[in-house]
Design an enzyme around this catalytic site. Structure first.
Site: not given
Ligand code: PEP
Ligand code: MG
Length: 429
Positions: A206, A337
């Site tokens: 990231e 998400k």
């Molecule tokens: C997270 O865990 O908040 C993250 C962004 O990682 P991933 O996309 O690998 O779940």
């Molecule tokens: Mg996370």
């Protein structure tokens, strides 16, 4: 009525070079694209990212799932009103009824529903965020950023156990000031690592800085010192993504310290990081216990008055899981998400439930992301309050910050700043 006239799906690559799906939704002459992101520290309860498991791309291709979906489901979506997020969600779930979209995968519905939103904005000649704010009857606001400084865990080859040490520019008065402050903290972290003999040229998934250190505490000290070196003590705080599901092994947690592996009970694990709150300027902790370790989550509930306790894998942007969390008072914030939910409508439903319960909401990118910036419009239009997209570096990350800076430059909405943390009663800022 903005009837969907055509949907195209094809395979593209994400920021880790992994195959993913792109969707184009057309409404007459207008159209828009969206690409599905994907995680590395994925939870068991999130919508699945189905890969073909065939020879192509060593099993990682998504062409077969695209072909299956195109044949079985796609024709049924033509004619649906692209503004009707709920109907699109319902139709998609009718063809793949499990919560995790186990038949065709959640990567395709998320790309289609996002592209439908963006196409509908295009038909209205509207900014994407304003379509979301109209839909939710919310007042647009530029969110407080949470920016990755030091990476470990699944995003940095296990350099440390903690997945993310992030900087939160709580006292910045504008998004421009906020971005400069976190940039200064990242630079100072690199410089301190370099001075103590660590290779500071490594960049994690990231865009964060990383180095193979002796312990999580050593990394926390580096970032705390970097905040001081940048002259920002008391202005910039620390947020953690512990991503505890990754350290959980059935009935215990495993951590690494000075080359040793230690097993900890659920209570010991949560107690360990709780002690950090008295040493480092931490105001937010994400996934401080594994997704199904309810004892660990209950133990954290006593900290909800003092800091932000975020559920990521724990709620997986699923409304029913969130409702359980709200009822048990184990946390006070949800990570949103869209691809965990599988559709835009489901993600917005979870976001609205959280806001209705006076919980915080943090809209988040994935570790495998893309050059697109719709996530920012989602955060701004929904007045989510906070956004987490990784570090300042790597173009899939800067694409999001740059959209935020664009919206700020044109004074599209006010910057929310530290008011985004108003849901925490006794936060020490
Ligand atoms: C997270 O865990 O908040 C993250 C962004 O990682 P991933 O996309 O690998 O779940
Ligand atoms: Mg996370």
């Amino acid at each position: 009525m903005s009837a969907i006239s055509k949907i195209d799906l094809w395979q593209v690559l994400d920021s880790r070079g992994m195959p993913t799906v792109a969707a184009r939704v057309s409404i007459g002459e207008k159209s828009a694209n969206a690409i599905a992101p994907s995680g590395a520290s994925t939870g068991a309860h999130e919508a699945l990212f189905l890969r073909d498991n065939k020879e192509s791309y060593a099993g990682n291709s998504v062409r077969e799932s695209i072909a299956n979906f195109t044949e079985d489901v796609l024709p049924q979506l033509i004619g649906i009103d692209a503004n009707d997020f709920a109907e699109l969600d319902e139709k998609l779930r009718h063809h793949d009824p499990s919560q995790t979209f186990s038949k065709y995968g959640g990567h395709i519905p998320v790309a289609i529903t996002l592209a439908a939103w963006l196409a509908s904005a295009s038909t209205k000649n509207a900014e994407p965020f304003s379509v979301i704010s109209e839909h939710l009857h919310s007042t647009p606001a530029l969110p407080l950023p949470m920016v990755n400084i030091f990476s470990g865990g699944a995003h940095a080859g296990g350099a440390i156990d903690l997945q993310d040490i992030l900087a939160v520019p709580v006292h910045a008065n504008s998004i421009e000031e906020a971005m400069e402050w976190v940039w200064l903290v990242r630079e100072a972290t690199k410089s301190l690592l370099s001075k103590s003999g660590h290779d500071q040229s490594l960049v994690a998934d990231e865009g964060g800085v990383t180095a193979r250190l002796q312990s999580d505490e050593q990394a926390l000290q580096f970032v705390t010192d970097a905040i001081a070196k940048a002259g920002l003590s008391g202005k910039v705080a620390i947020a953690l993504d512990i991503a505890a599901t990754q350290s959980f092994h059935g009935d215990h947690y495993q951590i690494h310290q000075a080359g040793d592996v230690k097993n900890l009970s659920s209570e010991q694990f949560v107690t360990r990081w709780s002690k950090w709150l008295d040493i480092y300027p931490i105001i937010s902790v994400e996934d401080g216990a594994a997704e199904d370790d309810s004892d660990g989550w209950q133990q954290q509930s006593s900290l909800c008055d003092r800091i932000q306790i975020i559920g990521d894998d724990r709620y997986a942007t699923q409304n029913d899981r969130l409702q359980n969390g709200i009822a048990s008072k184990e946390a006070n914030t949800i990570l949103i998400k869209p691809n965990q939910a599988g559709t835009l409508h489901s993600a917005l439903t979870a976001l609205s439930t959280a806001k209705g319960a006076n919980w915080g909401t943090v809209v988040s990118a994935r570790s495998g992301d893309t050059e697109e910036s719709w996530l920012v419009d989602l955060a701004v239009g929904s007045n989510a309050g906070q956004i987490k997209v990784g570090s300042t570096h790597r173009s899939e990350r800067s694409a999001k910050w740059n959209r935020l800076l664009e919206l700020s430059h044109f004074a599209t909405a006010p910057y929310i700043g530290k008011a985004a943390l108003a849901h925490i009663k006794n936060l020490n800022l």
